[in-house]
Design a protein around this motif. Structure first.
Motif, PDB file in Angstrom:
ATOM      1  N   ASN A   1     -38.914 -63.799 -64.479  1.00 11.81           N
ATOM      2  CA  ASN A   1     -39.068 -64.151 -63.034  1.00 11.81           C
ATOM      3  C   ASN A   1     -37.881 -64.295 -62.039  1.00 11.81           C
ATOM      4  OD1 ASN A   1     -40.946 -64.654 -60.889  1.00 11.81           O
ATOM      5  ND2 ASN A   1     -41.026 -66.895 -61.265  1.00 11.81           N
ATOM      6  N   ALA A   2     -36.863 -65.556 -62.547  1.00 11.22           N
ATOM      7  CA  ALA A   2     -35.016 -65.432 -62.242  1.00 11.22           C
ATOM      8  C   ALA A   2     -34.578 -63.775 -61.665  1.00 11.22           C
ATOM      9  CB  ALA A   2     -34.976 -66.385 -62.962  1.00 11.22           C
ATOM     10  N   LEU A   3     -34.505 -63.246 -63.053  1.00 13.96           N
ATOM     11  CA  LEU A   3     -34.211 -61.922 -62.739  1.00 13.96           C
ATOM     12  C   LEU A   3     -34.638 -61.433 -61.849  1.00 13.96           C
ATOM     13  CD1 LEU A   3     -31.671 -60.732 -64.267  1.00 13.96           C
ATOM     14  CD2 LEU A   3     -33.143 -60.419 -65.772  1.00 13.96           C
ATOM     15  N   HIS A   4     -35.869 -60.297 -62.180  1.00 15.21           N
ATOM     16  CA  HIS A   4     -36.424 -60.086 -61.152  1.00 15.21           C
ATOM     17  C   HIS A   4     -36.806 -59.911 -59.676  1.00 15.21           C
ATOM     18  CE1 HIS A   4     -35.485 -57.595 -65.058  1.00 15.21           C
ATOM     19  NE2 HIS A   4     -36.903 -58.380 -66.059  1.00 15.21           N
ATOM     20  N   ASN A   5     -37.264 -61.312 -59.434  1.00 10.93           N
ATOM     21  CA  ASN A   5     -38.067 -61.837 -58.025  1.00 10.93           C
ATOM     22  C   ASN A   5     -36.918 -62.441 -57.908  1.00 10.93           C
ATOM     23  OD1 ASN A   5     -40.428 -60.255 -59.471  1.00 10.93           O
ATOM     24  ND2 ASN A   5     -41.454 -62.061 -60.394  1.00 10.93           N
ATOM     25  N   GLY A   6     -36.589 -63.450 -58.285  1.00 21.26           N
ATOM     26  CA  GLY A   6     -35.564 -63.935 -57.416  1.00 21.26           C
ATOM     27  C   GLY A   6     -35.976 -65.600 -57.417  1.00 21.26           C
ATOM     28  N   LYS A   7     -36.756 -65.623 -58.150  1.00 20.10           N
ATOM     29  CA  LYS A   7     -37.423 -67.588 -57.882  1.00 20.10           C
ATOM     30  C   LYS A   7     -37.937 -67.826 -59.104  1.00 20.10           C
ATOM     31  CE  LYS A   7     -41.129 -65.221 -55.196  1.00 20.10           C
ATOM     32  NZ  LYS A   7     -42.501 -64.723 -55.228  1.00 20.10           N
ATOM     33  N   HIS A   8     -37.198 -69.552 -59.360  1.00 19.63           N
ATOM     34  CA  HIS A   8     -36.827 -69.834 -59.959  1.00 19.63           C
ATOM     35  C   HIS A   8     -37.943 -71.163 -60.511  1.00 19.63           C
ATOM     36  CE1 HIS A   8     -34.631 -72.343 -62.818  1.00 19.63           C
ATOM     37  NE2 HIS A   8     -33.703 -71.257 -63.342  1.00 19.63           N
ATOM     38  N   ALA A   9     -38.658 -71.256 -61.480  1.00 20.57           N
ATOM     39  CA  ALA A   9     -39.592 -71.995 -61.140  1.00 20.57           C
ATOM     40  C   ALA A   9     -38.869 -73.407 -61.701  1.00 20.57           C
ATOM     41  CB  ALA A   9     -40.990 -72.494 -62.505  1.00 20.57           C
ATOM     42  N   THR A  10     -38.721 -74.651 -61.251  1.00 20.63           N
ATOM     43  CA  THR A  10     -38.505 -75.795 -61.956  1.00 20.63           C
ATOM     44  C   THR A  10     -39.304 -76.505 -63.118  1.00 20.63           C
ATOM     45  OG1 THR A  10     -40.211 -77.563 -61.689  1.00 20.63           O
ATOM     46  CG2 THR A  10     -39.125 -77.211 -59.484  1.00 20.63           C
ATOM     47  N   LEU A  11     -38.099 -77.129 -63.680  1.00 20.43           N
ATOM     48  CA  LEU A  11     -38.217 -77.539 -65.070  1.00 20.43           C
ATOM     49  C   LEU A  11     -39.449 -78.418 -65.309  1.00 20.43           C
ATOM     50  CD1 LEU A  11     -34.383 -79.453 -65.531  1.00 20.43           C
ATOM     51  CD2 LEU A  11     -35.983 -77.443 -67.156  1.00 20.43           C
ATOM     52  N   ILE A  12     -39.554 -78.794 -64.295  1.00 16.20           N
ATOM     53  CA  ILE A  12     -41.258 -79.868 -64.762  1.00 16.20           C
ATOM     54  C   ILE A  12     -42.161 -79.010 -64.194  1.00 16.20           C
ATOM     55  CG2 ILE A  12     -42.085 -81.532 -63.182  1.00 16.20           C
ATOM     56  CD1 ILE A  12     -39.792 -83.380 -62.514  1.00 16.20           C
ATOM     57  N   ASP A  13     -42.541 -77.822 -63.198  1.00 18.00           N
ATOM     58  CA  ASP A  13     -43.687 -76.825 -63.400  1.00 18.00           C
ATOM     59  C   ASP A  13     -43.457 -76.374 -64.678  1.00 18.00           C
ATOM     60  OD1 ASP A  13     -43.624 -77.596 -60.767  1.00 18.00           O
ATOM     61  OD2 ASP A  13     -42.591 -75.852 -59.442  1.00 18.00           O
ATOM     62  N   THR A  14     -42.114 -75.680 -65.481  1.00 18.74           N
ATOM     63  CA  THR A  14     -41.601 -74.900 -65.948  1.00 18.74           C
ATOM     64  C   THR A  14     -42.648 -75.728 -67.271  1.00 18.74           C
ATOM     65  OG1 THR A  14     -40.309 -73.836 -65.623  1.00 18.74           O
ATOM     66  CG2 THR A  14     -40.999 -73.305 -67.729  1.00 18.74           C
ATOM     67  N   PHE A  15     -43.107 -77.085 -67.989  1.00 19.96           N
ATOM     68  CA  PHE A  15     -42.623 -77.500 -68.683  1.00 19.96           C
ATOM     69  C   PHE A  15     -44.449 -78.037 -68.524  1.00 19.96           C
ATOM     70  CE2 PHE A  15     -44.129 -81.685 -70.237  1.00 19.96           C
ATOM     71  CZ  PHE A  15     -43.922 -81.812 -71.345  1.00 19.96           C
ATOM     72  N   ASN A  16     -44.752 -78.417 -67.616  1.00 21.43           N
ATOM     73  CA  ASN A  16     -46.523 -78.674 -67.194  1.00 21.43           C
ATOM     74  C   ASN A  16     -47.461 -76.987 -67.277  1.00 21.43           C
ATOM     75  OD1 ASN A  16     -45.615 -80.936 -66.651  1.00 21.43           O
ATOM     76  ND2 ASN A  16     -46.521 -80.590 -64.155  1.00 21.43           N
ATOM     77  N   SER A  17     -46.563 -76.112 -67.115  1.00 21.66           N
ATOM     78  CA  SER A  17     -47.052 -74.529 -67.760  1.00 21.66           C
ATOM     79  C   SER A  17     -47.051 -74.415 -68.978  1.00 21.66           C
ATOM     80  CB  SER A  17     -46.386 -73.606 -66.633  1.00 21.66           C
ATOM     81  OG  SER A  17     -46.632 -73.491 -65.716  1.00 21.66           O
ATOM     82  N   ILE A  18     -46.113 -74.917 -69.727  1.00 20.62           N
ATOM     83  CA  ILE A  18     -46.698 -74.945 -71.472  1.00 20.62           C
ATOM     84  C   ILE A  18     -47.933 -75.702 -71.749  1.00 20.62           C
ATOM     85  CG2 ILE A  18     -45.072 -75.532 -73.714  1.00 20.62           C
ATOM     86  CD1 ILE A  18     -42.471 -74.925 -71.787  1.00 20.62           C
ATOM     87  N   MET A  19     -47.574 -76.913 -70.885  1.00 25.28           N
ATOM     88  CA  MET A  19     -49.137 -77.610 -72.133  1.00 25.28           C
ATOM     89  C   MET A  19     -49.951 -76.922 -70.995  1.00 25.28           C
ATOM     90  SD  MET A  19     -47.414 -81.980 -71.009  1.00 25.28           S
ATOM     91  CE  MET A  19     -47.554 -81.532 -69.191  1.00 25.28           C
ATOM     92  N   SER A  20     -49.989 -76.832 -69.423  1.00 23.58           N
ATOM     93  CA  SER A  20     -51.674 -76.626 -69.712  1.00 23.58           C
ATOM     94  C   SER A  20     -51.950 -74.859 -70.104  1.00 23.58           C
ATOM     95  CB  SER A  20     -52.096 -76.294 -67.646  1.00 23.58           C
ATOM     96  OG  SER A  20     -50.401 -75.187 -67.062  1.00 23.58           O
ATOM     97  N   LEU A  21     -51.402 -74.512 -69.821  1.00 19.22           N
ATOM     98  CA  LEU A  21     -51.301 -72.677 -70.519  1.00 19.22           C
ATOM     99  C   LEU A  21     -51.745 -72.732 -72.703  1.00 19.22           C
ATOM    100  CD1 LEU A  21     -52.308 -70.502 -70.088  1.00 19.22           C
ATOM    101  CD2 LEU A  21     -50.029 -69.333 -70.381  1.00 19.22           C
ATOM    102  N   GLY A  22     -50.668 -73.691 -72.994  1.00 19.73           N
ATOM    103  CA  GLY A  22     -50.950 -74.027 -74.227  1.00 19.73           C
ATOM    104  C   GLY A  22     -52.427 -75.162 -74.430  1.00 19.73           C
ATOM    105  N   SER A  23     -52.589 -75.455 -73.547  1.00 22.36           N
ATOM    106  CA  SER A  23     -54.154 -76.090 -73.956  1.00 22.36           C
ATOM    107  C   SER A  23     -54.563 -74.781 -74.343  1.00 22.36           C
ATOM    108  CB  SER A  23     -53.842 -77.323 -72.830  1.00 22.36           C
ATOM    109  OG  SER A  23     -55.603 -77.848 -72.934  1.00 22.36           O
ATOM    110  N   LEU A  24     -54.832 -74.390 -72.848  1.00 20.04           N
ATOM    111  CA  LEU A  24     -56.163 -73.506 -72.463  1.00 20.04           C
ATOM    112  C   LEU A  24     -56.526 -72.642 -73.726  1.00 20.04           C
ATOM    113  CD1 LEU A  24     -57.800 -71.969 -70.901  1.00 20.04           C
ATOM    114  CD2 LEU A  24     -56.062 -70.060 -69.475  1.00 20.04           C
TER     115      LEU A  24
END
Length: 171
Positions: free
Chosen positions: A124-147
């Motif tokens: 996402n950072a490479l191709h879209n120039g968008k960079h999520a925060t560490l907290i957002d990335t970690f929260n995504s790991i927890m939520s998608l992992g749970s799902l």
């Protein structure tokens, strides 16, 4: 080592297992890998996650400041100290843990989801120039992992609050 490279985890989607299989073989499309194959003229090889270091498998999944921070948060969350090593060495680490097979499978699945998200964020950072925060990335790991895990493992109760507090208690 070959046995490490063939393991698939039933708690995560096939696409994640396939990604990890490729990661452990160093065959994901980093600029260094693409340049080495002569398939792409790489204009920059700087890591898009931390802007410090070469965008290769070793850096992105071991040395990158972004990845190291995610790994420390995962360690705190699962209450196991995840070593600062390459993914293939992490496979050896969790396989050597003196824990039940369900706990080992849970640790493995969480690592797989973490690697998937790190790669997704890097792209996402490479191709879209968008960079999520560490907290957002970690929260995504927890939520998608749970799902993903709750939809693939009906034997366990993936209560959201328990998952957030200590996923190893679910295992």
């Amino acid at each position: 080592m070959e046995s490490n490279l063939a393991r698939w985890n039933k708690r995560v989607p096939k696409k994640v297992n396939l990604f990890v299989w490729r990661l452990l073989r160093n065959s994901i499309p980093t600029p260094i890998n693409l340049f080495g194959r002569g398939t792409v003229d790489v204009s920059t090889v700087r890591c898009n996650l931390c802007n410090n270091g070469i965008d290769d498998t070793s850096h992105v999944f071991r040395d990158c400041l972004f990845t190291n921070t995610i790994r420390r948060r995962l360690s705190d969350w699962i209450q196991y100290s995840i070593p600062d090593v390459n993914p293939s060495e992490l496979v050896d680490w969790y396989k050597s843990l003196q824990v039940t097979n369900p706990k080992r499978d849970m640790i493995e699945a969480i690592l797989f989801v973490g690697w998937w998200h790190i790669w997704k964020e890097r792209n996402n950072a490479l191709h879209n120039g968008k960079h999520a925060t560490l907290i957002d990335t970690f929260n995504s790991i927890m939520s998608l992992g749970s799902l993903w895990m709750s939809s693939r493992d009906k034997k366990r109760n993936y209560d959201w609050n328990n998952w957030l507090m200590n996923p190893m208690e679910i295992a």
